[in-house]
Scaffold this motif. Structure first.
Motif, PDB file in Angstrom:
ATOM      1  N   VAL A  94       0.837  -1.195   0.000  1.00 33.90           N
ATOM      2  CA  VAL A  94       0.000   0.000   0.000  1.00 33.90           C
ATOM      3  C   VAL A  94       0.876   1.251   0.000  1.00 33.90           C
ATOM      4  O   VAL A  94       0.688   2.154  -0.808  1.00 33.90           O
ATOM      5  CB  VAL A  94      -0.950   0.010   1.217  1.00 33.90           C
ATOM      6  N   ALA A  95       1.849   1.305   0.887  1.00 35.47           N
ATOM      7  CA  ALA A  95       2.680   2.496   1.040  1.00 35.47           C
ATOM      8  C   ALA A  95       3.591   2.726  -0.155  1.00 35.47           C
ATOM      9  O   ALA A  95       3.810   3.867  -0.554  1.00 35.47           O
ATOM     10  CB  ALA A  95       3.512   2.393   2.315  1.00 35.47           C
ATOM     11  N   LEU A  96       4.148   1.664  -0.723  1.00 35.65           N
ATOM     12  CA  LEU A  96       5.141   1.802  -1.785  1.00 35.65           C
ATOM     13  C   LEU A  96       4.632   1.396  -3.164  1.00 35.65           C
ATOM     14  O   LEU A  96       5.335   1.545  -4.147  1.00 35.65           O
ATOM     15  CB  LEU A  96       6.380   0.959  -1.448  1.00 35.65           C
ATOM     16  N   GLY A  97       3.433   0.845  -3.228  1.00 40.06           N
ATOM     17  CA  GLY A  97       2.903   0.384  -4.503  1.00 40.06           C
ATOM     18  C   GLY A  97       3.654  -0.817  -5.049  1.00 40.06           C
ATOM     19  O   GLY A  97       3.732  -1.015  -6.254  1.00 40.06           O
ATOM     20  N   MET A  98       4.210  -1.622  -4.150  1.00 40.66           N
ATOM     21  CA  MET A  98       4.997  -2.777  -4.580  1.00 40.66           C
ATOM     22  C   MET A  98       4.087  -3.850  -5.176  1.00 40.66           C
ATOM     23  O   MET A  98       2.951  -4.022  -4.736  1.00 40.66           O
ATOM     24  CB  MET A  98       5.779  -3.351  -3.407  1.00 40.66           C
ATOM     25  N   GLU A 155      -0.729  -8.142  -8.745  1.00 40.98           N
ATOM     26  CA  GLU A 155      -1.397  -6.900  -8.369  1.00 40.98           C
ATOM     27  C   GLU A 155      -0.374  -5.773  -8.386  1.00 40.98           C
ATOM     28  O   GLU A 155       0.819  -5.998  -8.212  1.00 40.98           O
ATOM     29  CB  GLU A 155      -1.989  -7.022  -6.966  1.00 40.98           C
ATOM     30  N   ASN A 156      -0.842  -4.561  -8.547  1.00 38.94           N
ATOM     31  CA  ASN A 156      -0.007  -3.353  -8.540  1.00 38.94           C
ATOM     32  C   ASN A 156       0.988  -3.341  -9.691  1.00 38.94           C
ATOM     33  O   ASN A 156       2.195  -3.293  -9.490  1.00 38.94           O
ATOM     34  CB  ASN A 156       0.735  -3.192  -7.204  1.00 38.94           C
ATOM     35  N   TYR A 157       0.501  -3.371 -10.898  1.00 35.64           N
ATOM     36  CA  TYR A 157       1.368  -3.263 -12.067  1.00 35.64           C
ATOM     37  C   TYR A 157       0.967  -2.026 -12.862  1.00 35.64           C
ATOM     38  O   TYR A 157      -0.118  -1.477 -12.677  1.00 35.64           O
ATOM     39  CB  TYR A 157       1.282  -4.521 -12.935  1.00 35.64           C
ATOM     40  N   ARG A 158       1.850  -1.584 -13.739  1.00 35.92           N
ATOM     41  CA  ARG A 158       1.574  -0.392 -14.546  1.00 35.92           C
ATOM     42  C   ARG A 158       1.157  -0.720 -15.976  1.00 35.92           C
ATOM     43  O   ARG A 158       0.354  -0.022 -16.554  1.00 35.92           O
ATOM     44  CB  ARG A 158       2.783   0.527 -14.559  1.00 35.92           C
ATOM     45  N   GLY A 159       1.760  -1.759 -16.550  1.00 36.10           N
ATOM     46  CA  GLY A 159       1.403  -2.095 -17.928  1.00 36.10           C
ATOM     47  C   GLY A 159       2.170  -3.298 -18.439  1.00 36.10           C
ATOM     48  O   GLY A 159       3.181  -3.704 -17.871  1.00 36.10           O
ATOM     49  N   LEU A 213       7.086 -15.327 -23.297  1.00 34.28           N
ATOM     50  CA  LEU A 213       7.586 -14.243 -22.456  1.00 34.28           C
ATOM     51  C   LEU A 213       6.521 -13.179 -22.267  1.00 34.28           C
ATOM     52  O   LEU A 213       5.922 -12.720 -23.248  1.00 34.28           O
ATOM     53  CB  LEU A 213       8.836 -13.605 -23.081  1.00 34.28           C
ATOM     54  N   ILE A 214       6.292 -12.809 -21.016  1.00 37.81           N
ATOM     55  CA  ILE A 214       5.442 -11.660 -20.714  1.00 37.81           C
ATOM     56  C   ILE A 214       6.272 -10.733 -19.836  1.00 37.81           C
ATOM     57  O   ILE A 214       6.746 -11.141 -18.776  1.00 37.81           O
ATOM     58  CB  ILE A 214       4.126 -12.075 -20.013  1.00 37.81           C
ATOM     59  N   ARG A 215       6.476  -9.500 -20.319  1.00 38.15           N
ATOM     60  CA  ARG A 215       7.267  -8.514 -19.585  1.00 38.15           C
ATOM     61  C   ARG A 215       6.317  -7.430 -19.092  1.00 38.15           C
ATOM     62  O   ARG A 215       5.595  -6.816 -19.874  1.00 38.15           O
ATOM     63  CB  ARG A 215       8.347  -7.929 -20.502  1.00 38.15           C
ATOM     64  N   ILE A 216       6.328  -7.208 -17.764  1.00 38.30           N
ATOM     65  CA  ILE A 216       5.362  -6.324 -17.116  1.00 38.30           C
ATOM     66  C   ILE A 216       6.095  -5.217 -16.382  1.00 38.30           C
ATOM     67  O   ILE A 216       7.048  -5.478 -15.643  1.00 38.30           O
ATOM     68  CB  ILE A 216       4.493  -7.128 -16.125  1.00 38.30           C
ATOM     69  N   GLN A 217       5.637  -3.991 -16.566  1.00 37.10           N
ATOM     70  CA  GLN A 217       6.211  -2.841 -15.862  1.00 37.10           C
ATOM     71  C   GLN A 217       5.473  -2.644 -14.539  1.00 37.10           C
ATOM     72  O   GLN A 217       4.248  -2.679 -14.497  1.00 37.10           O
ATOM     73  CB  GLN A 217       6.089  -1.570 -16.716  1.00 37.10           C
ATOM     74  N   THR A 218       6.242  -2.466 -13.463  1.00 36.66           N
ATOM     75  CA  THR A 218       5.670  -2.138 -12.162  1.00 36.66           C
ATOM     76  C   THR A 218       6.293  -0.830 -11.689  1.00 36.66           C
ATOM     77  O   THR A 218       7.208  -0.307 -12.331  1.00 36.66           O
ATOM     78  CB  THR A 218       5.939  -3.244 -11.119  1.00 36.66           C
ATOM     79  N   LYS A 219       5.830  -0.329 -10.583  1.00 45.95           N
ATOM     80  CA  LYS A 219       6.383   0.909 -10.037  1.00 45.95           C
ATOM     81  C   LYS A 219       7.848   0.746  -9.650  1.00 45.95           C
ATOM     82  O   LYS A 219       8.629   1.685  -9.751  1.00 45.95           O
ATOM     83  CB  LYS A 219       5.564   1.341  -8.816  1.00 45.95           C
ATOM     84  N   THR A 220       8.229  -0.455  -9.240  1.00 51.91           N
ATOM     85  CA  THR A 220       9.587  -0.692  -8.750  1.00 51.91           C
ATOM     86  C   THR A 220      10.512  -1.325  -9.783  1.00 51.91           C
ATOM     87  O   THR A 220      11.667  -1.593  -9.472  1.00 51.91           O
ATOM     88  CB  THR A 220       9.548  -1.593  -7.500  1.00 51.91           C
ATOM     89  N   GLY A 221      10.048  -1.578 -10.998  1.00 53.94           N
ATOM     90  CA  GLY A 221      10.884  -2.180 -12.030  1.00 53.94           C
ATOM     91  C   GLY A 221      10.065  -3.059 -12.951  1.00 53.94           C
ATOM     92  O   GLY A 221       8.859  -2.867 -13.089  1.00 53.94           O
ATOM     93  N   GLN A 222      10.738  -4.020 -13.575  1.00 55.63           N
ATOM     94  CA  GLN A 222      10.050  -4.922 -14.488  1.00 55.63           C
ATOM     95  C   GLN A 222      10.054  -6.344 -13.946  1.00 55.63           C
ATOM     96  O   GLN A 222      10.971  -6.739 -13.234  1.00 55.63           O
ATOM     97  CB  GLN A 222      10.729  -4.929 -15.863  1.00 55.63           C
ATOM     98  N   ILE A 223       9.020  -7.077 -14.330  1.00 54.84           N
ATOM     99  CA  ILE A 223       8.918  -8.492 -14.013  1.00 54.84           C
ATOM    100  C   ILE A 223       8.795  -9.225 -15.334  1.00 54.84           C
ATOM    101  O   ILE A 223       7.965  -8.863 -16.180  1.00 54.84           O
ATOM    102  CB  ILE A 223       7.709  -8.791 -13.110  1.00 54.84           C
TER     103      ILE A 223
END
Length: 96
Positions: free
Chosen positions: A27-31, A45-49, A57-67
Motif C-alpha cells: 500500500v505504502a510503496l505500490g509494490m 497486483e499493482n502493475y503499470r502495464g 515471455l510476458i514482460r510487465i512494468q511495475t512501479k519498482t521495475g520490471q517483471i
C-alpha cells in the motif's frame, strides 16, 4: 540529493516509515504482489502495464521495475487496472 557516502533514498525512507506505522508495504510503496499457484498460474497486483507479450515471455512494468515471466503457452486470462492473471506453464519469474 544524495550526499557522498550515504545510501538514503526515498524508497528506503518510505519503507521505514511504513514499518514504523504498521502500513503494508504494498500500500505504502505500490509494490507488486505476486501469487503463484504451482507452475501454471500467476496473479499479479499493482502493475503499470504490459511491455511485451508472447506465448513464451510476458514482460510487465511495475512501479519498482520490471517483471519477466518465462514459460510456454503463456496467456493473460484477464487484466484490470489493478490485477492480472497469467496461465500456462511458468518456468521462471525474473525481477529487473
Amino acid at each position: 540529493m544524495k550526499r557522498k557516502g550515504t545510501n538514503i533514498d526515498a524508497t528506503s525512507l518510505q519503507s521505514r516509515m511504513a514499518d514504523a506505522y504498521g502500513i503494508p508495504k504494498d500500500v505504502a510503496l505500490g509494490m507488486p504482489i505476486l501469487t503463484v499457484t504451482g507452475n501454471s498460474e500467476l496473479c499479479l497486483e499493482n502493475y503499470r502495464g504490459i511491455q511485451e507479450y508472447t506465448d513464451t515471455l510476458i514482460r510487465i512494468q511495475t512501479k519498482t521495475g520490471q517483471i519477466k515471466l518465462h514459460g510456454t503457452c503463456l496467456k493473460v486470462e484477464y487484466y484490470t487496472n489493478d490485477e492480472m492473471k497469467v496461465t500456462g506453464r511458468l518456468h521462471s519469474v525474473e525481477y529487473q
